[in-house]
Design a protein around this motif. Structure first.
Motif, PDB file in Angstrom:
ATOM      1  N   THR A   1      34.722  24.200 -15.881  1.00  0.00           N
ATOM      2  CA  THR A   1      33.402  24.698 -15.487  1.00  0.00           C
ATOM      3  C   THR A   1      32.293  24.251 -16.443  1.00  0.00           C
ATOM      4  OG1 THR A   1      33.876  26.753 -16.693  1.00  0.00           O
ATOM      5  CG2 THR A   1      34.326  26.725 -14.321  1.00  0.00           C
ATOM      6  N   ASN A   2      32.652  23.565 -17.538  1.00  0.00           N
ATOM      7  CA  ASN A   2      31.660  23.152 -18.535  1.00  0.00           C
ATOM      8  C   ASN A   2      31.103  21.787 -18.152  1.00  0.00           C
ATOM      9  OD1 ASN A   2      30.139  22.546 -20.805  1.00  0.00           O
ATOM     10  ND2 ASN A   2      31.658  23.323 -22.253  1.00  0.00           N
ATOM     11  N   ASN A   3      30.158  21.788 -17.236  1.00  0.00           N
ATOM     12  CA  ASN A   3      29.646  20.523 -16.689  1.00  0.00           C
ATOM     13  C   ASN A   3      28.936  19.672 -17.731  1.00  0.00           C
ATOM     14  OD1 ASN A   3      30.588  21.015 -14.044  1.00  0.00           O
ATOM     15  ND2 ASN A   3      28.826  22.315 -13.610  1.00  0.00           N
ATOM     16  N   ASN A   4      28.236  20.312 -18.667  1.00  0.00           N
ATOM     17  CA  ASN A   4      27.532  19.540 -19.697  1.00  0.00           C
ATOM     18  C   ASN A   4      28.522  18.770 -20.565  1.00  0.00           C
ATOM     19  OD1 ASN A   4      25.008  20.408 -18.849  1.00  0.00           O
ATOM     20  ND2 ASN A   4      24.945  22.128 -20.272  1.00  0.00           N
ATOM     21  N   ALA A   5      29.594  19.453 -20.987  1.00  0.00           N
ATOM     22  CA  ALA A   5      30.593  18.786 -21.818  1.00  0.00           C
ATOM     23  C   ALA A   5      31.316  17.695 -21.033  1.00  0.00           C
ATOM     24  CB  ALA A   5      31.587  19.803 -22.361  1.00  0.00           C
ATOM     25  N   LEU A   6      31.638  17.982 -19.782  1.00  0.00           N
ATOM     26  CA  LEU A   6      32.302  16.977 -18.956  1.00  0.00           C
ATOM     27  C   LEU A   6      31.451  15.715 -18.841  1.00  0.00           C
ATOM     28  CD1 LEU A   6      33.738  19.218 -16.094  1.00  0.00           C
ATOM     29  CD2 LEU A   6      35.084  17.729 -17.569  1.00  0.00           C
ATOM     30  N   SER A   7      30.159  15.894 -18.613  1.00  0.00           N
ATOM     31  CA  SER A   7      29.266  14.739 -18.496  1.00  0.00           C
ATOM     32  C   SER A   7      29.219  13.950 -19.802  1.00  0.00           C
ATOM     33  CB  SER A   7      27.854  15.199 -18.121  1.00  0.00           C
ATOM     34  OG  SER A   7      27.848  15.800 -16.839  1.00  0.00           O
ATOM     35  N   LEU A   8      29.181  14.678 -20.928  1.00  0.00           N
ATOM     36  CA  LEU A   8      29.155  14.011 -22.234  1.00  0.00           C
ATOM     37  C   LEU A   8      30.417  13.193 -22.438  1.00  0.00           C
ATOM     38  CD1 LEU A   8      28.166  13.501 -25.140  1.00  0.00           C
ATOM     39  CD2 LEU A   8      29.250  15.689 -25.766  1.00  0.00           C
ATOM     40  N   TYR A   9      31.577  13.808 -22.231  1.00  0.00           N
ATOM     41  CA  TYR A   9      32.836  13.120 -22.498  1.00  0.00           C
ATOM     42  C   TYR A   9      33.025  11.925 -21.563  1.00  0.00           C
ATOM     43  CZ  TYR A   9      33.809  17.379 -25.143  1.00  0.00           C
ATOM     44  OH  TYR A   9      33.744  18.426 -26.028  1.00  0.00           O
ATOM     45  N   GLU A  10      32.657  12.087 -20.309  1.00  0.00           N
ATOM     46  CA  GLU A  10      32.797  10.976 -19.364  1.00  0.00           C
ATOM     47  C   GLU A  10      31.858   9.832 -19.741  1.00  0.00           C
ATOM     48  OE1 GLU A  10      32.124  13.056 -15.712  1.00  0.00           O
ATOM     49  OE2 GLU A  10      34.272  13.506 -15.415  1.00  0.00           O
ATOM     50  N   SER A  11      30.670  10.164 -20.255  1.00  0.00           N
ATOM     51  CA  SER A  11      29.733   9.109 -20.664  1.00  0.00           C
ATOM     52  C   SER A  11      30.252   8.326 -21.860  1.00  0.00           C
ATOM     53  CB  SER A  11      28.367   9.721 -21.011  1.00  0.00           C
ATOM     54  OG  SER A  11      28.416  10.419 -22.247  1.00  0.00           O
ATOM     55  N   MET A  12      31.230   8.918 -22.581  1.00  0.00           N
ATOM     56  CA  MET A  12      31.793   8.262 -23.756  1.00  0.00           C
ATOM     57  C   MET A  12      33.161   7.654 -23.472  1.00  0.00           C
ATOM     58  SD  MET A  12      30.563  10.836 -26.768  1.00  0.00           S
ATOM     59  CE  MET A  12      30.840   9.573 -28.005  1.00  0.00           C
ATOM     60  N   GLY A  13      33.518   7.571 -22.189  1.00  0.00           N
ATOM     61  CA  GLY A  13      34.728   6.855 -21.810  1.00  0.00           C
ATOM     62  C   GLY A  13      35.972   7.700 -21.645  1.00  0.00           C
ATOM     63  N   PHE A  14      35.853   9.024 -21.719  1.00  0.00           N
ATOM     64  CA  PHE A  14      37.007   9.886 -21.499  1.00  0.00           C
ATOM     65  C   PHE A  14      37.225  10.071 -19.998  1.00  0.00           C
ATOM     66  CE2 PHE A  14      36.000  10.981 -25.852  1.00  0.00           C
ATOM     67  CZ  PHE A  14      37.230  11.294 -26.420  1.00  0.00           C
ATOM     68  N   ASN A  15      38.494  10.081 -19.601  1.00  0.00           N
ATOM     69  CA  ASN A  15      38.869  10.272 -18.193  1.00  0.00           C
ATOM     70  C   ASN A  15      39.782  11.479 -18.050  1.00  0.00           C
ATOM     71  OD1 ASN A  15      37.642   7.784 -17.123  1.00  0.00           O
ATOM     72  ND2 ASN A  15      39.175   6.761 -18.400  1.00  0.00           N
ATOM     73  N   ARG A  16      39.631  12.213 -16.960  1.00  0.00           N
ATOM     74  CA  ARG A  16      40.476  13.375 -16.692  1.00  0.00           C
ATOM     75  C   ARG A  16      41.876  12.897 -16.320  1.00  0.00           C
ATOM     76  NH1 ARG A  16      36.266  16.664 -12.660  1.00  0.00           N
ATOM     77  NH2 ARG A  16      34.369  16.031 -13.785  1.00  0.00           N
ATOM     78  N   ILE A  17      42.892  13.450 -16.990  1.00  0.00           N
ATOM     79  CA  ILE A  17      44.253  13.025 -16.686  1.00  0.00           C
ATOM     80  C   ILE A  17      45.142  14.163 -16.186  1.00  0.00           C
ATOM     81  CG2 ILE A  17      44.221  11.036 -18.222  1.00  0.00           C
ATOM     82  CD1 ILE A  17      45.778  12.707 -20.277  1.00  0.00           C
ATOM     83  N   LYS A  18      44.788  15.430 -16.490  1.00  0.00           N
ATOM     84  CA  LYS A  18      45.557  16.555 -15.969  1.00  0.00           C
ATOM     85  C   LYS A  18      44.750  17.828 -16.121  1.00  0.00           C
ATOM     86  CE  LYS A  18      48.215  16.946 -20.292  1.00  0.00           C
ATOM     87  NZ  LYS A  18      49.574  16.939 -20.886  1.00  0.00           N
ATOM     88  N   GLU A  19      45.231  18.883 -15.459  1.00  0.00           N
ATOM     89  CA  GLU A  19      44.536  20.168 -15.490  1.00  0.00           C
ATOM     90  C   GLU A  19      45.519  21.271 -15.853  1.00  0.00           C
ATOM     91  OE1 GLU A  19      41.973  23.170 -12.530  1.00  0.00           O
ATOM     92  OE2 GLU A  19      42.696  21.224 -11.809  1.00  0.00           O
ATOM     93  N   GLU A  20      45.127  22.110 -16.794  1.00  0.00           N
ATOM     94  CA  GLU A  20      45.921  23.279 -17.154  1.00  0.00           C
ATOM     95  C   GLU A  20      45.239  24.526 -16.602  1.00  0.00           C
ATOM     96  OE1 GLU A  20      47.000  25.945 -21.077  1.00  0.00           O
ATOM     97  OE2 GLU A  20      46.916  23.761 -21.325  1.00  0.00           O
ATOM     98  N   VAL A  21      46.026  25.396 -15.966  1.00  0.00           N
ATOM     99  CA  VAL A  21      45.496  26.636 -15.419  1.00  0.00           C
ATOM    100  C   VAL A  21      46.083  27.800 -16.219  1.00  0.00           C
ATOM    101  CG1 VAL A  21      45.146  28.023 -13.345  1.00  0.00           C
ATOM    102  CG2 VAL A  21      45.438  25.537 -13.150  1.00  0.00           C
ATOM    103  N   ARG A  22      45.223  28.703 -16.661  1.00  0.00           N
ATOM    104  CA  ARG A  22      45.657  29.815 -17.488  1.00  0.00           C
ATOM    105  C   ARG A  22      45.466  31.135 -16.749  1.00  0.00           C
ATOM    106  NH1 ARG A  22      43.039  27.700 -23.269  1.00  0.00           N
ATOM    107  NH2 ARG A  22      44.457  25.898 -23.491  1.00  0.00           N
ATOM    108  N   TYR A  23      46.452  32.015 -16.915  1.00  0.00           N
ATOM    109  CA  TYR A  23      46.451  33.328 -16.280  1.00  0.00           C
ATOM    110  C   TYR A  23      46.640  34.388 -17.350  1.00  0.00           C
ATOM    111  CZ  TYR A  23      47.493  30.256 -12.320  1.00  0.00           C
ATOM    112  OH  TYR A  23      47.478  29.247 -11.388  1.00  0.00           O
ATOM    113  N   CYS A  24      46.256  35.636 -17.049  1.00  0.00           N
ATOM    114  CA  CYS A  24      46.358  36.674 -18.067  1.00  0.00           C
ATOM    115  C   CYS A  24      46.524  38.061 -17.453  1.00  0.00           C
ATOM    116  CB  CYS A  24      45.113  36.661 -18.967  1.00  0.00           C
ATOM    117  SG  CYS A  24      43.593  37.146 -18.109  1.00  0.00           S
ATOM    118  N   ILE A  25      47.000  38.979 -18.272  1.00  0.00           N
ATOM    119  CA  ILE A  25      46.992  40.411 -17.989  1.00  0.00           C
ATOM    120  C   ILE A  25      46.583  41.126 -19.280  1.00  0.00           C
ATOM    121  CG2 ILE A  25      48.741  40.420 -16.152  1.00  0.00           C
ATOM    122  CD1 ILE A  25      50.781  41.279 -18.277  1.00  0.00           C
TER     123      ILE A  25
END
Length: 293
Positions: free
Chosen positions: A264-288
């Protein structure tokens, strides 16, 4: 250990499966295993991940995480998972007692988004709710790294955090930026033990305005805890620190670097993608909420 290795190979034969290694003997009190006909068929363990410093918002929570995995052919066997879960929950309650009672505690689990069967056990059987999701992003360090300049009046230096006072200063900054998930002394100490660990800090005169950490994990560089104080954001500080971290890792022979960011951190995502980082996987976290029965 050979039996554990067989379980590890079975679990990780699924691409991107999340499996915790048992660590040093001091950590084995947090590990519970299930055996069947001389074979390890499941393993679980718990660990304190984030400790809320005193004086933070009452809404902030300590975080204890667990990891519970079976051999691949039994990943939908809720009865097997149920066999170990009470031991993990009980141990989590014991760990909770070591934490300040000023704040509540969440018991969490993090899975790769593809580990649907394992996640369903926690959601359906144990009432876990979605907490957050994070992308792992990767940067090929063989590709050119941007040349970035710092604004006038800012200085960037490596920071070893040699003294307890320096560690305290860092932890205060971290808790300011991430009040709900501060890194805490235990995790900071663990990070500092990683190969090639370094902290990079930006200061304006005597004020620390930004920082990050980097180290080697197996054959990959890791960048973590990218922090910039609010009044100094949008001045290229994070971008500059990232270039310095990538150059450091590349200079030590690593060919790739990874970091994690909230989906959900669109600003950080835009920054990292502008510097050549690519998304490779997603971790989902749950809690109680972790409460005594």
């Amino acid at each position: 250990m050979p039996l554990l290795g067989e379980l590890y190979n079975s679990v990780t034969s699924r691409e991107n499966a999340t499996f915790w290694w048992v660590g040093d003997p001091d950590n084995w009190v947090n590990v519970f295993c299930a055996f069947e006909q001389g074979k390890m068929v499941a393993k679980g363990q718990v660990s304190i991940i984030n400790i809320v410093p005193s004086g933070r918002s009452a809404d902030s929570k300590h975080l204890i995480y667990l990891n519970l995995k079976t051999i691949q052919e039994r990943e939908s066997d809720h009865n097997l998972l149920e066999l170990l879960y009470p031991y993990l929950y009980s141990r989590a309650l014991e760990l909770k007692e070591s934490l300040s009672h000023e704040h509540g505690t969440l018991l969490c689990v993090g899975n790769d988004s593809s580990e649907i069967a394992n996640s369903q056990f926690f959601i359906q059987e144990k009432g876990y709710r979605h907490k957050e999701s994070l992308f792992t992003m990767e940067r090929d360090l063989k590709q050119p790294i941007l040349e970035v300049q710092l604004s006038e009046g800012l200085q960037c230096t490596p920071w070893a955090m040699d003294s307890s006072q320096e560690e305290f200063e860092y932890l205060q900054l971290d808790a300011e930026i991430w009040p709900d998930t501060p890194i805490g002394m235990e995790r900071l100490s663990q990070n500092k033990q990683n190969p090639l660990w370094i902290s990079i800090v930006v200061r304006e005169v005597d004020t620390m305005v930004g920082s990050l950490m980097a180290w080697r994990e197996e054959e990959t560089g890791v960048i973590e805890d990218v922090l910039v104080r609010e009044p100094w954001r949008n001045r290229g500080i994070a971008k500059y620190m990232l270039t310095q971290a990538m150059k450091y890792l590349k200079g030590n022979g690593l060919e790739s670097a990874e970091l994690m960011v909230l989906t959900t951190n669109n600003n950080a995502l835009s920054l990292y993608e502008s510097m050549g980082f690519n998304r490779i996987k997603e971790e989902v976290r749950y809690c109680i909420d972790l409460k005594n029965n």
